[in-house]
Design a protein around this motif. Structure first.
Motif, PDB file in Angstrom:
ATOM      1  N   THR A  78       6.813  44.330 -26.819  1.00  0.00           N
ATOM      2  CA  THR A  78       8.394  44.335 -26.109  1.00  0.00           C
ATOM      3  C   THR A  78       9.598  43.917 -27.002  1.00  0.00           C
ATOM      4  O   THR A  78       8.961  43.079 -28.506  1.00  0.00           O
ATOM      5  N   ASN A  79      10.545  44.164 -27.260  1.00  0.00           N
ATOM      6  CA  ASN A  79      11.467  43.368 -28.285  1.00  0.00           C
ATOM      7  C   ASN A  79      12.455  42.552 -27.126  1.00  0.00           C
ATOM      8  O   ASN A  79      12.126  41.903 -26.324  1.00  0.00           O
ATOM      9  N   SER A  80      13.143  41.793 -28.342  1.00  0.00           N
ATOM     10  CA  SER A  80      14.146  40.442 -27.811  1.00  0.00           C
ATOM     11  C   SER A  80      14.567  40.837 -26.380  1.00  0.00           C
ATOM     12  O   SER A  80      15.026  39.602 -25.961  1.00  0.00           O
ATOM     13  N   ALA A  81      14.776  41.834 -26.284  1.00  0.00           N
ATOM     14  CA  ALA A  81      15.942  42.425 -24.845  1.00  0.00           C
ATOM     15  C   ALA A  81      15.322  42.448 -23.633  1.00  0.00           C
ATOM     16  O   ALA A  81      15.775  42.825 -22.596  1.00  0.00           O
ATOM     17  N   GLY A  82      13.981  42.933 -23.996  1.00  0.00           N
ATOM     18  CA  GLY A  82      12.872  42.892 -22.594  1.00  0.00           C
ATOM     19  C   GLY A  82      12.031  44.101 -22.649  1.00  0.00           C
ATOM     20  O   GLY A  82      11.412  44.521 -21.808  1.00  0.00           O
ATOM     21  N   ASN A  83      12.970  45.530 -23.358  1.00  0.00           N
ATOM     22  CA  ASN A  83      12.462  46.495 -23.351  1.00  0.00           C
ATOM     23  C   ASN A  83      11.251  46.555 -24.064  1.00  0.00           C
ATOM     24  O   ASN A  83      10.804  46.978 -25.110  1.00  0.00           O
ATOM     25  N   PRO A  84      10.995  47.722 -23.783  1.00  0.00           N
ATOM     26  CA  PRO A  84       9.849  48.407 -24.827  1.00  0.00           C
ATOM     27  C   PRO A  84       9.781  48.912 -25.641  1.00  0.00           C
ATOM     28  O   PRO A  84      10.248  49.848 -26.177  1.00  0.00           O
ATOM     29  N   ILE A  85       9.010  48.996 -26.544  1.00  0.00           N
ATOM     30  CA  ILE A  85       8.826  49.139 -27.617  1.00  0.00           C
ATOM     31  C   ILE A  85       7.191  49.734 -27.994  1.00  0.00           C
ATOM     32  O   ILE A  85       6.176  48.988 -27.548  1.00  0.00           O
ATOM     33  N   MET A  86       7.138  50.340 -29.851  1.00  0.00           N
ATOM     34  CA  MET A  86       5.492  50.877 -29.672  1.00  0.00           C
ATOM     35  C   MET A  86       5.622  50.311 -31.283  1.00  0.00           C
ATOM     36  O   MET A  86       5.982  49.699 -31.558  1.00  0.00           O
ATOM     37  N   ALA A 158      12.031  36.297 -35.197  1.00  0.00           N
ATOM     38  CA  ALA A 158      10.841  35.601 -34.738  1.00  0.00           C
ATOM     39  C   ALA A 158      10.555  36.099 -33.524  1.00  0.00           C
ATOM     40  O   ALA A 158       9.020  36.135 -33.796  1.00  0.00           O
ATOM     41  N   LYS A 159      11.127  35.445 -32.373  1.00  0.00           N
ATOM     42  CA  LYS A 159      10.162  36.011 -31.086  1.00  0.00           C
ATOM     43  C   LYS A 159       9.884  37.291 -31.022  1.00  0.00           C
ATOM     44  O   LYS A 159       9.040  37.645 -31.075  1.00  0.00           O
ATOM     45  N   LEU A 160      10.495  37.831 -31.629  1.00  0.00           N
ATOM     46  CA  LEU A 160      10.258  39.651 -31.577  1.00  0.00           C
ATOM     47  C   LEU A 160       8.759  39.728 -32.095  1.00  0.00           C
ATOM     48  O   LEU A 160       7.675  39.683 -31.890  1.00  0.00           O
ATOM     49  N   GLY A 161       9.093  39.125 -33.749  1.00  0.00           N
ATOM     50  CA  GLY A 161       7.629  38.993 -33.895  1.00  0.00           C
ATOM     51  C   GLY A 161       6.525  38.790 -33.736  1.00  0.00           C
ATOM     52  O   GLY A 161       5.036  38.832 -33.866  1.00  0.00           O
ATOM     53  N   GLY A 249      19.100  43.257 -40.097  1.00  0.00           N
ATOM     54  CA  GLY A 249      17.107  43.428 -39.409  1.00  0.00           C
ATOM     55  C   GLY A 249      17.971  42.461 -37.738  1.00  0.00           C
ATOM     56  O   GLY A 249      17.309  42.999 -37.019  1.00  0.00           O
ATOM     57  N   LEU A 250      18.779  41.446 -38.300  1.00  0.00           N
ATOM     58  CA  LEU A 250      18.945  41.140 -37.073  1.00  0.00           C
ATOM     59  C   LEU A 250      20.069  41.766 -36.339  1.00  0.00           C
ATOM     60  O   LEU A 250      20.146  41.908 -35.318  1.00  0.00           O
ATOM     61  N   GLU A 251      20.656  42.021 -36.634  1.00  0.00           N
ATOM     62  CA  GLU A 251      21.974  43.268 -36.298  1.00  0.00           C
ATOM     63  C   GLU A 251      21.290  44.367 -35.084  1.00  0.00           C
ATOM     64  O   GLU A 251      21.333  44.663 -34.088  1.00  0.00           O
ATOM     65  N   ARG A 252      20.440  44.986 -36.115  1.00  0.00           N
ATOM     66  CA  ARG A 252      18.991  45.996 -35.086  1.00  0.00           C
ATOM     67  C   ARG A 252      18.329  45.461 -34.009  1.00  0.00           C
ATOM     68  O   ARG A 252      17.742  46.392 -33.186  1.00  0.00           O
ATOM     69  N   GLU A 253      17.852  44.048 -33.855  1.00  0.00           N
ATOM     70  CA  GLU A 253      17.461  42.993 -32.764  1.00  0.00           C
ATOM     71  C   GLU A 253      18.294  43.401 -32.317  1.00  0.00           C
ATOM     72  O   GLU A 253      18.250  43.043 -30.661  1.00  0.00           O
ATOM     73  N   TYR A 254      19.734  42.947 -32.024  1.00  0.00           N
ATOM     74  CA  TYR A 254      20.772  41.837 -31.344  1.00  0.00           C
ATOM     75  C   TYR A 254      22.453  43.392 -31.956  1.00  0.00           C
ATOM     76  O   TYR A 254      23.031  42.794 -32.128  1.00  0.00           O
ATOM     77  N   PRO A 255      22.259  44.397 -30.727  1.00  0.00           N
ATOM     78  CA  PRO A 255      22.873  45.190 -32.080  1.00  0.00           C
ATOM     79  C   PRO A 255      24.181  44.511 -30.403  1.00  0.00           C
ATOM     80  O   PRO A 255      25.845  44.923 -31.882  1.00  0.00           O
ATOM     81  N   ASN A 256      24.019  44.295 -29.494  1.00  0.00           N
ATOM     82  CA  ASN A 256      25.107  44.643 -28.725  1.00  0.00           C
ATOM     83  C   ASN A 256      26.335  42.667 -29.183  1.00  0.00           C
ATOM     84  O   ASN A 256      26.956  42.094 -28.232  1.00  0.00           O
TER      85      ASN A 256
END
Length: 395
Positions: A78-86, A158-161, A249-256
């Protein structure tokens, strides 16, 4: 290096906040080139899977690492937005040992490219702490090294990690060939790896309550990204390449929420494109002659509330969750990269909450020297947890 990274993020996002006062910015992050190996490609039904569910497994050649048997496991996270990732993790099994205890070791990943994560960097020479990561093998333990920055290599998230780390352990325990379903598990890491480890410990009771851990061991933790940013100012820094990478990297995780790319000038966009797949050494070499003022579209300075909010969300100091398992932290008292005060504050909060914590301050300023000083006691602490000894505390 991480605090220099946060500094650049605040600089650029200060410019972003000016843009927000004029017109809404649109997210335009640049993601890494996807790994061409089909093993890394997410399946069409990923969203229907549960966090930690195994997607696929394969053997991999790890004979160079003390004759170990190697496996790679792809899993749903899961990513920081709660969406599924592999996610992907690499498992090294000690030769001749059945059902060994397991260490999930979160290595240093100061990079932007997919080839820089452990599943690749273990084999291409890019992994910074590969020697230290092999110490568990020498003790007869299995080691799992997750690509905890996710498929987008979201350096600084960090939370993603923490979530990817927890899901990697859940997945590894499901692989019957490994024989790790019932063995004790410890999470360990230092610096950026310590940040992912500590976050995993704090998130486990709510995010992965069914996952049983024997201990969490973390050192050199960047526990307050916001304070690090505010304390730095914007002078040139030899680690600027990593600074820029963390902003990307943070822009990738929080693009909006963090549209950093929209506020780069032509040179900044070129450097973004040039480094989007880069690893640590490349970033440091090509960043040493550059600075934020050269790459930002404006020199206007203004605080960005959204930037500070994201930094707080990824700072252990401001998160109310606490681990419920034995925990070992060590930190340099005079560390100029990752500040002592926020980690001490986290330790005090954990003690008040009843966490069985051992907190070891070291009267050392140099960041990596503290790692060398603390790891021997940390590994002895892990061994005692694997033996089932009562967990000590100095609260």
């Amino acid at each position: 290096m991480l605090r220099a990274a946060v500094r650049f993020l605040i600089l650029v996002l200060s410019v972003v906040s000016v843009g927000w006062l004029v017109a809404p910015a649109t997210a335009n992050p640049l993601y890494p080139t996807p790994d061409p190996d089909p093993f890394y490609h997410e399946p069409a039904d990923l969203a229907g899977m549960q966090p930690g569910q195994v997607v696929r497994v394969r053997r991999t050649d790890t004979a160079l690492f003390m004759g170990s048997d190697g496996w790679q496991v792809a899993f749903r996270s899961t990513n920081s937005a709660g969406n599924p990732i592999m996610g992907v993790t690499t498992v090294l099994m000690p030769p001749g040992v059945r059902n060994p205890p397991l260490v999930s070791y979160q290595a240093l990943i100061n990079s932007l490219g997919t080839q820089c994560s452990p599943s690749r960097s273990l084999f291409n020479g890019e992994l910074q702490d590969s020697l230290g990561a092999m110490l568990p093998l020498g003790r007869g333990w299995a080691i799992s090294m997750p690509d905890y920055l996710g498929p987008n290599v979201a350096y600084g998230a960090a939370k993603l990690g923490g979530m990817v780390t927890l899901d990697s352990v859940k997945a590894v325990r499901q692989v019957a060939e490994l024989g790790l379903a019932e063995v004790p598990v410890v999470l360990a890491g230092y610096s950026g790896g310590g940040m992912a480890t500590a976050w995993a410990g704090a998130l486990q009771p709510s995010y992965a309550p069914d996952l049983k851990l024997a201990a969490v061991v973390a050192g050199g933790i960047p526990a307050d990204l916001r304070e690090m940013a505010l304390a730095l100012g914007f002078d040139p820094h030899p680690g600027f390449g990593l600074a820029f990478a963390a902003a990307m990297g943070l822009e990738r995780e929080y693009p909006n929420r963090l549209p950093v790319s929209d506020q780069l000038n032509e040179s900044g966009l070129w450097f973004r494109d040039f480094t989007k797949d880069a690893c640590r050494r490349f970033l440091l070499f090509h960043g040493i002659t550059r600075n934020a003022a050269q790459l930002a579209a404006s020199k206007d300075m203004m605080n960005s509330p959204e930037a500070h909010a994201v930094l707080r969300e990824n700072s252990l100091r401001y998160d109310d969750r606490v681990p419920t398992v034995p925990t070992f932290f060590w930190q340099g008292r005079f560390d100029t990269m990752t500040f002592f005060g926020p980690v001490e504050e986290v330790a005090q909060r954990y003690c008040r909450a009843g966490v069985p914590l051992m907190f070891r301050p070291y009267d050392i300023a140099e960041h990596l020297t503290t790692a060398v000083a603390g790891f021997p006691e940390a590994w002895d602490y892990v061994e005692a947890r694997f033996r089932g000894d009562p967990a000590p505390t100095n609260c």
